[in-house]
Design a protein around this motif. Structure first.
Motif, PDB file in Angstrom:
ATOM      1  N   UNK A   1     169.546  50.045  31.827  1.00 25.08           N
ATOM      2  CA  UNK A   1     168.630  50.878  31.068  1.00 25.08           C
ATOM      3  C   UNK A   1     167.240  50.697  31.853  1.00 25.08           C
ATOM      4  N   UNK A   2     166.667  51.615  31.981  1.00 26.91           N
ATOM      5  CA  UNK A   2     165.202  51.697  32.632  1.00 26.91           C
ATOM      6  C   UNK A   2     164.233  52.276  31.600  1.00 26.91           C
ATOM      7  N   UNK A   3     162.965  52.049  31.552  1.00 22.69           N
ATOM      8  CA  UNK A   3     161.826  52.519  30.764  1.00 22.69           C
ATOM      9  C   UNK A   3     160.644  52.757  31.707  1.00 22.69           C
ATOM     10  N   UNK A   4     160.484  54.166  32.025  1.00 20.63           N
ATOM     11  CA  UNK A   4     159.180  54.420  32.584  1.00 20.63           C
ATOM     12  C   UNK A   4     158.123  54.416  31.854  1.00 20.63           C
ATOM     13  N   UNK A   5     157.141  53.482  32.182  1.00 18.78           N
ATOM     14  CA  UNK A   5     156.147  53.480  31.235  1.00 18.78           C
ATOM     15  C   UNK A   5     154.721  53.097  32.227  1.00 18.78           C
ATOM     16  N   UNK A   6     153.483  52.952  31.152  1.00 19.20           N
ATOM     17  CA  UNK A   6     152.528  52.542  31.956  1.00 19.20           C
ATOM     18  C   UNK A   6     151.900  51.396  30.715  1.00 19.20           C
ATOM     19  N   UNK A   7     152.088  50.289  31.119  1.00 17.93           N
ATOM     20  CA  UNK A   7     151.854  49.195  30.251  1.00 17.93           C
ATOM     21  C   UNK A   7     150.146  49.285  29.652  1.00 17.93           C
ATOM     22  N   UNK A   8     150.223  49.183  28.342  1.00 20.41           N
ATOM     23  CA  UNK A   8     148.775  48.973  27.676  1.00 20.41           C
ATOM     24  C   UNK A   8     148.547  50.470  27.053  1.00 20.41           C
ATOM     25  N   UNK A   9     149.533  51.488  27.555  1.00 19.19           N
ATOM     26  CA  UNK A   9     149.002  52.736  26.749  1.00 19.19           C
ATOM     27  C   UNK A   9     149.827  52.965  25.552  1.00 19.19           C
ATOM     28  N   UNK A  10     149.318  53.545  24.609  1.00 21.01           N
ATOM     29  CA  UNK A  10     149.789  53.556  23.022  1.00 21.01           C
ATOM     30  C   UNK A  10     151.093  53.685  22.816  1.00 21.01           C
ATOM     31  N   UNK A  11     151.864  54.824  23.552  1.00 15.24           N
ATOM     32  CA  UNK A  11     153.190  55.101  23.180  1.00 15.24           C
ATOM     33  C   UNK A  11     153.925  54.485  24.050  1.00 15.24           C
ATOM     34  N   UNK A  12     153.778  53.921  25.218  1.00 14.57           N
ATOM     35  CA  UNK A  12     154.829  52.855  25.687  1.00 14.57           C
ATOM     36  C   UNK A  12     154.550  51.570  24.717  1.00 14.57           C
ATOM     37  N   UNK A  56     159.533  57.339  29.078  1.00 11.67           N
ATOM     38  CA  UNK A  56     160.849  57.885  29.407  1.00 11.67           C
ATOM     39  C   UNK A  56     161.893  56.816  29.464  1.00 11.67           C
ATOM     40  N   UNK A  57     162.949  56.851  28.885  1.00 13.40           N
ATOM     41  CA  UNK A  57     164.149  56.018  28.921  1.00 13.40           C
ATOM     42  C   UNK A  57     165.049  56.822  29.826  1.00 13.40           C
ATOM     43  N   UNK A  58     165.770  55.897  30.790  1.00 14.82           N
ATOM     44  CA  UNK A  58     166.837  56.384  31.722  1.00 14.82           C
ATOM     45  C   UNK A  58     168.117  55.588  31.171  1.00 14.82           C
ATOM     46  N   UNK A  59     169.137  56.023  31.043  1.00 11.16           N
ATOM     47  CA  UNK A  59     170.200  55.225  30.646  1.00 11.16           C
ATOM     48  C   UNK A  59     171.102  55.220  31.810  1.00 11.16           C
ATOM     49  N   UNK A  60     172.235  54.249  31.550  1.00 10.41           N
ATOM     50  CA  UNK A  60     173.077  54.033  32.769  1.00 10.41           C
ATOM     51  C   UNK A  60     173.824  55.257  33.345  1.00 10.41           C
ATOM     52  N   UNK A  61     173.910  55.972  32.737  1.00 14.21           N
ATOM     53  CA  UNK A  61     174.640  57.189  33.126  1.00 14.21           C
ATOM     54  C   UNK A  61     173.897  58.068  33.879  1.00 14.21           C
TER      55      UNK A  61
END
Length: 206
Positions: A1-12, A56-61
């Motif tokens: 699993x991968x999570x695309x984010x920006x650390x420190x931003x409220x939604x991440x 945004x979450x990216x699953x293994x598939x």
């Protein structure tokens, strides 16, 4: 699993707290997205998330899940530990209701104020501002804080006795309010006490 984010931003931050609550921070790979550079609006990122926002979450598939509540729903059902979404129809519905109120009335309202009535992320990114709307939403955020204070006069957490996704959303909303200089109205002692309690949780403090 991968999570695309920006650390420190409220939604991440909401997703990171949820992962920490489930003891699963080390089960995902975080991929930084350069929001300030506009990476979230590129065609390559929109192929992953057409909303053009993080996280945004990216699953293994190779499939993707966006929207914080949906990502948290997946996290909650995938990893062990107390549920953040509730169990049973009544509890799940109450948590969903309070999460939506915290998201729309606080977190998103502060975001609308920040992006429309202040310089926000700067002129390169804030290209369609409506200051009147932003000012109105600031007032909504203050009203929601007062409402949440009333709820917390009767409950340990926003949806009852247990910590839930609704608390995560509201906590992130208050952090965003600090950043955007949206003050908590005076006298909201229940909200302030709840905030201190949530801030001391290992998923937040650690």
């Amino acid at each position: 699993m991968k999570i695309y984010d920006t650390e420190g931003f409220p939604n991440p931050a909401r997703v990171r707290i949820a992962l920490a609550e489930k003891g699963a921070l080390d089960r995902v790979a975080f991929i930084p997205v350069d929001v300030m550079g506009g990476e979230h609006r590129t065609e390559a990122f929109r192929q992953k998330n057409p909303d053009a926002v993080v996280p945004c979450l990216e699953l293994d598939d190779g499939s993707h899940i966006s929207q914080c509540t949906a990502i948290t729903e997946y996290i909650d059902g995938t990893f062990d530990g107390p549920s953040l979404m509730g169990s049973g129809p009544k509890e799940r519905a109450r948590i969903a209701m309070m999460n939506l109120r915290a998201e729309s009335g606080l977190l998103n309202a502060v975001g609308d104020y920040f992006h429309h009535a202040t310089p926000g992320l700067g002129p390169d990114l804030e290209t369609d501002q409506c200051p009147e709307w932003g000012t109105r939403r600031k007032a909504v955020a203050a009203q929601t804080m007062s409402y949440l204070d009333d709820v917390l006069a009767q409950n340990d957490y926003l949806a009852g006795d247990a910590f839930s996704v609704a608390d995560i959303t509201a906590f992130a909303g208050l952090a965003f309010a600090d950043f955007a200089k949206v003050e908590i109205p005076a006298g909201l002692e229940n909200l302030q006490a709840w905030r201190a309690k949530v801030a001391a949780r290992p998923s937040v403090a650690g």
